[in-house]
Design an enzyme around this catalytic site. Structure first.
Site, PDB file in Angstrom:
ATOM      1  N   ASP A  41     -27.694 -26.749   9.870  1.00 51.83           N
ATOM      2  CA  ASP A  41     -27.166 -27.565   8.774  1.00 51.83           C
ATOM      3  C   ASP A  41     -25.701 -27.911   9.032  1.00 51.83           C
ATOM      4  O   ASP A  41     -25.254 -29.014   8.747  1.00 51.83           O
ATOM      5  CB  ASP A  41     -27.283 -26.806   7.448  1.00 51.83           C
ATOM      6  CG  ASP A  41     -28.731 -26.719   6.990  1.00 51.83           C
ATOM      7  OD1 ASP A  41     -29.607 -27.279   7.697  1.00 51.83           O
ATOM      8  OD2 ASP A  41     -28.993 -26.082   5.947  1.00 51.83           O
ATOM      9  N   LYS A 125     -54.515 -33.249  -2.557  1.00 50.42           N
ATOM     10  CA  LYS A 125     -54.037 -33.947  -3.750  1.00 50.42           C
ATOM     11  C   LYS A 125     -52.748 -33.250  -4.167  1.00 50.42           C
ATOM     12  O   LYS A 125     -52.769 -32.103  -4.625  1.00 50.42           O
ATOM     13  CB  LYS A 125     -55.071 -33.877  -4.873  1.00 50.42           C
ATOM     14  CG  LYS A 125     -54.630 -34.637  -6.101  1.00 50.42           C
ATOM     15  CD  LYS A 125     -55.770 -34.823  -7.083  1.00 50.42           C
ATOM     16  CE  LYS A 125     -55.413 -35.807  -8.174  1.00 50.42           C
ATOM     17  NZ  LYS A 125     -54.243 -35.434  -8.950  1.00 50.42           N
TER      18      LYS A 125
HETATM   19  S1  IVH Z   1     -54.477 -41.996  -3.936  1.00 47.85           S
HETATM   20  C1  IVH Z   1     -56.478 -45.296  -6.165  1.00 47.85           C
HETATM   21  N1  IVH Z   1     -53.874 -39.768  -2.728  1.00 47.85           N
HETATM   22  O1  IVH Z   1     -53.208 -38.523  -8.046  1.00 47.85           O
HETATM   23  C2  IVH Z   1     -55.932 -44.162  -5.442  1.00 47.85           C
HETATM   24  N2  IVH Z   1     -53.323 -39.982  -5.013  1.00 47.85           N
HETATM   25  O2  IVH Z   1     -55.190 -39.641 -10.145  1.00 47.85           O
HETATM   26  C3  IVH Z   1     -54.606 -43.815  -5.897  1.00 47.85           C
HETATM   27  N3  IVH Z   1     -52.166 -38.048  -5.958  1.00 47.85           N
HETATM   28  O3  IVH Z   1     -51.243 -40.814  -9.709  1.00 47.85           O
HETATM   29  C4  IVH Z   1     -54.090 -42.537  -5.535  1.00 47.85           C
HETATM   30  N4  IVH Z   1     -52.129 -36.847  -4.115  1.00 47.85           N
HETATM   31  O4  IVH Z   1     -50.025 -39.363  -8.107  1.00 47.85           O
HETATM   32  C5  IVH Z   1     -53.839 -40.447  -3.882  1.00 47.85           C
HETATM   33  N5  IVH Z   1     -53.359 -37.848  -1.536  1.00 47.85           N
HETATM   34  C6  IVH Z   1     -53.330 -38.537  -2.665  1.00 47.85           C
HETATM   35  C7  IVH Z   1     -52.748 -38.005  -3.831  1.00 47.85           C
HETATM   36  C8  IVH Z   1     -52.776 -38.767  -5.000  1.00 47.85           C
HETATM   37  C9  IVH Z   1     -51.782 -36.885  -5.397  1.00 47.85           C
HETATM   38  C10 IVH Z   1     -51.982 -38.392  -7.376  1.00 47.85           C
HETATM   39  C11 IVH Z   1     -51.278 -39.687  -7.602  1.00 47.85           C
HETATM   40  C12 IVH Z   1     -52.038 -40.440  -8.639  1.00 47.85           C
HETATM   41  C13 IVH Z   1     -53.076 -39.465  -9.072  1.00 47.85           C
HETATM   42  C14 IVH Z   1     -54.378 -40.215  -9.206  1.00 47.85           C
END
Ligand code: IVH
Length: 680
Positions: A41, A125
């Protein structure tokens, strides 16, 4: 005569500045994208400081995408709305193999005529906050929150402070326009460190990384955001111009080449079985990851197939979130203790034999109240199943009766308050058992903590522990005493965990707290049954404390949302002798009790009353309410003949039935969205 100042910048300096910028960007990438820093750092800081120095000396060399330009914007008053060119949809959810297979069958049957085999991508996710970043010709222009999916908030200055967000895209295949979507998160390790510091400074701790991320990214002062350990992980795109991409995986590889962090575990799955294996693998790895994930996201990889599958109103048919089940474990109840809250409510809490539930050790679980305790019949010595659903406080799911030793006595709520020994009461129709002694020390601590909290007087730097210490040392006996703290400076600075800087910040915070809006003051007073929302209603309806104080049960109950129980609480609060003393004292120490005007009745929803029920997909309850109020409408919590519209989400309760019975106009989420946006 015109003089043109010709500044000759030595070539060598230009080269050094270019080199420094490239080098800093390279180290940002190594650190944030690849998790393998090459320098310490301190060495990084040296590069950075040298660049700052040169840019100061030769301001002509400064460019907006220089790494030094991440923090620089002034605090803003509020965030401006940004309309997403393509809506930011949410995901349909499944929670079992069976449900996932059903999803796959539907995909298969819709694509049956399309030909081509189905490939999925699988990725974690992330549990953070969704944002969109717009890049024009490779330069970061605008960044926004997801908001309701259609309109978000402009948080560009804040997002610029994240080193994991490139100010300029790397590589030579830069499209004229690309929107990158992803999640802002805080790593678990950074979260714990941050909370430790906050604890040390007497600041309120964040409940979990998601809340910390959400709270940090929506700061009006980008300098505060810059100090928080936020990271951005990309998971998709919005509009992309000037480039033909065939599918999600390819796009994500490109996004990575621009300098973004994408999911380490993004994988192509050629069969649904591979997705199932991926899910099982991530479920076991979940706790070893340094970031929170709450499931996996499965997407049909091919864009042509995605298009053929299409979208429902709120989520695409080509993707699904496969959520993890709540984590459970078996343990024993060592003891049941009873805690006393601000309003005197007694809460039974089970002390457990520490047990690992998912990634954390759980040793306590709430039992809510007497009825809940009876229903579950939890006894000291019982073996129980505990559960952590997401990040809420752990709860006891049920007792395992076959493991109950003989002779365990049922637990009953104490007849006297464990803090002050005054008799407890349980009012008819209420689940709560209460201590009604206003001098109960537990209530004092909780009352003052509530008074100082966000949404109330919002006194930064005054957390639970600091207040406990100030009460214990005799500096604070009631809420008004807080404003006298500056008088005791010398003595307070002798106490542990205090310091000049903390104290001067606290002084400032106290000064600021003296002029809060009326609704905050009403909420801060801690009137029983008056939460943040109702405090807002009362402030709007009555406009001043003096006017509110004059009301009777009869006049109060004529207000929407105020029923006889709330009215009784308000009247009894103001008729209490101590209330008058405290209000007087607060005025004396300089707290301003504002007089607010009634709303003007403008806006397309003026005069209309809404009730929102069930779970909406694109809006949280609060967001929906704000949208209605912004347009002059009123939101109430119960349906009556005075209600004009009932907005109905998933799993609506009795309010829906009541609205049907009364013949009130019912709006689906889609209809509601349309109504919001119509002639806006
Ligand atoms: S794709 C139509 N990929 O989940 C597809 N979403 O319920 C749109 N999220 O508001 C989202 N990890 O904030 C996608 N690997 C991922 C994700 C992700 C978290 C969240 C995102 C979104 C919510 C959808």
């Amino acid at each position: 005569m015109i003089f043109i100042k010709l500044v000759m910048i030595p070539e060598q300096i230009k080269r050094e500045v270019d080199w420094l910028r490239a080098e800093i960007r390279r180290h940002d990438l190594l650190y944030y994208q690849e998790d393998r820093p090459e320098i310490s750092d301190a060495e990084y800081d040296r590069l950075f400081d040298r660049l700052v120095e040169l840019e100061k000396q030769y301001p002509e060399l400064l460019t907006p995408d220089s790494p030094t330009q991440r923090v620089g914007a002034a605090p803003s008053e509020k965030f401006e709305p940004v309309r997403h060119a393509l809506p930011m949809l949410s995901l349909a959810k499944v929670t079992s193999v069976g449900e996932f297979r059903e999803f796959h069958r539907r995909v298969e049957s819709i694509l049956a005529n399309e030909g081509g085999r189905i490939q999925y991508t699988a990725e974690p996710k992330f549990d953070g906050l969704a944002v969109e970043l717009i890049y024009e010709n490779g330069i970061f222009i605008t960044g926004s929150t997801r908001g309701d999916g259609i309109i978000g908030e402009n948080i560009t200055s804040n997002l610029k402070t994240l080193k994991s967000i490139p100010l300029r895209l790397s590589g030579d295949k830069i499209p004229p326009l690309i929107e990158i979507r992803g999640e802002v998160i805080i790593n678990k390790s950074a979260f714990h460190k941050m909370n430790e510091e906050r604890r040390h400074n007497g600041e309120e701790e964040f409940a979990n990384p998601r809340n910390a991320a959400a709270g940090s990214i929506r700061q009006l002062d980008p300098k505060i955001t810059a100090g928080r350990p936020l990271r951005f992980v990309a998971y998709g795109t919005g509009r992309v111009e000037g480039m033909l991409l065939s599918g999600h995986f390819e796009t994500m590889m490109l996004v990575r080449s621009f300098g973004f962090k994408i999911a380490d575990d993004l994988t192509i799955c050629s069969t649904p079985q591979e997705v199932e294996n991926y899910y099982a693998m991530m479920a076991t790895r979940r706790d070893d990851l340094d970031y929170e994930i709450d499931g996996i996201v499965v997407k049909v990889n091919n864009y042509a197939q995605q298009q053929a599958l299409g979208e429902l109103s709120r989520s695409p048919r080509w993707a699904v979130a496969w959520k993890f089940l709540p984590e459970q474990a078996i343990t024993k109840v060592r003891d049941i203790v009873v805690q006393v809250g601000r309003t005197g409510i007694l809460t039974p809490v089970a002390n457990l034999e520490p047990v690992r539930v998912g990634g954390v050790i759980v040793s306590r679980a709430t039992l809510h109240n007497e009825d809940e305790l009876r229903r579950k019949d939890v006894r000291i010595g019982d073996t129980v199943i505990v559960q952590r659903a997401g990040d809420v406080i752990p709860e006891i799911v049920k007792v395992l009766p076959e493991n109950r030793p003989e002779g365990l006595a049922p637990f009953s709520m104490p007849k006297v308050c464990p803090e002050c020994q005054a008799p407890t009461v349980r009012l008819e129709g209420e689940a709560a058992t209460r201590c009604v002694n206003p001098y109960c020390p537990a209530q004092l601590l909780e009352k003052i903590t509530h008074f100082a909290s966000k949404g109330a007087m919002d006194i930064d730097g005054l957390g639970y522990k600091t207040i406990a210490m100030l009460i214990e040392k005799g500096f604070v006996k009631d809420v008004a005493d807080l404003f006298e703290i500056p008088k005791h400076k010398d003595k307070i600075l002798e106490l542990e965990r205090t310091g000049e800087k903390w104290f001067s910040n606290l002084e400032k915070a106290l000064e600021n707290a003296k002029s809060r809006p009326l609704k905050n003051i009403i909420f801060a007073l801690g009137i029983r049954n008056v939460g943040e929302h109702l405090a807002g209603v009362l402030a709007k309806t009555y406009g001043s404390i003096d006017n509110l104080q004059k009301q009777t049960i009869e006049t109060l109950t004529q207000t929407d949302e105020v029923g006889p129980i709330v009215a009784e609480s308000i009247v009894s609060f103001f008729s209490n002798r101590h209330t008058a003393d405290i209000l007087e004292k607060l005025k004396k120490v300089g707290v301003v009790f504002p007089i607010e005007e009634k709303p003007s009745g403008k806006g397309k929803f003026a005069g209309k009353t809404f009730v929102v029920t069930g779970t909406l997909d694109k809006y949280s309850r609060k967001e929906a309410e704000l949208e209605i109020e912004k347009r002059g409408g009123k939101v109430t919590s119960s349906v009556s003949s005075k209600t004009d519209y009932v907005v109905v989400g998933a799993d609506p309760g009795s309010k829906y039935d009541k609205a049907m019975k009364l013949g009130i106009t019912i709006l689906s989420e889609a209809e509601f969205t349309r109504l919001l946006l119509e002639n806006d």
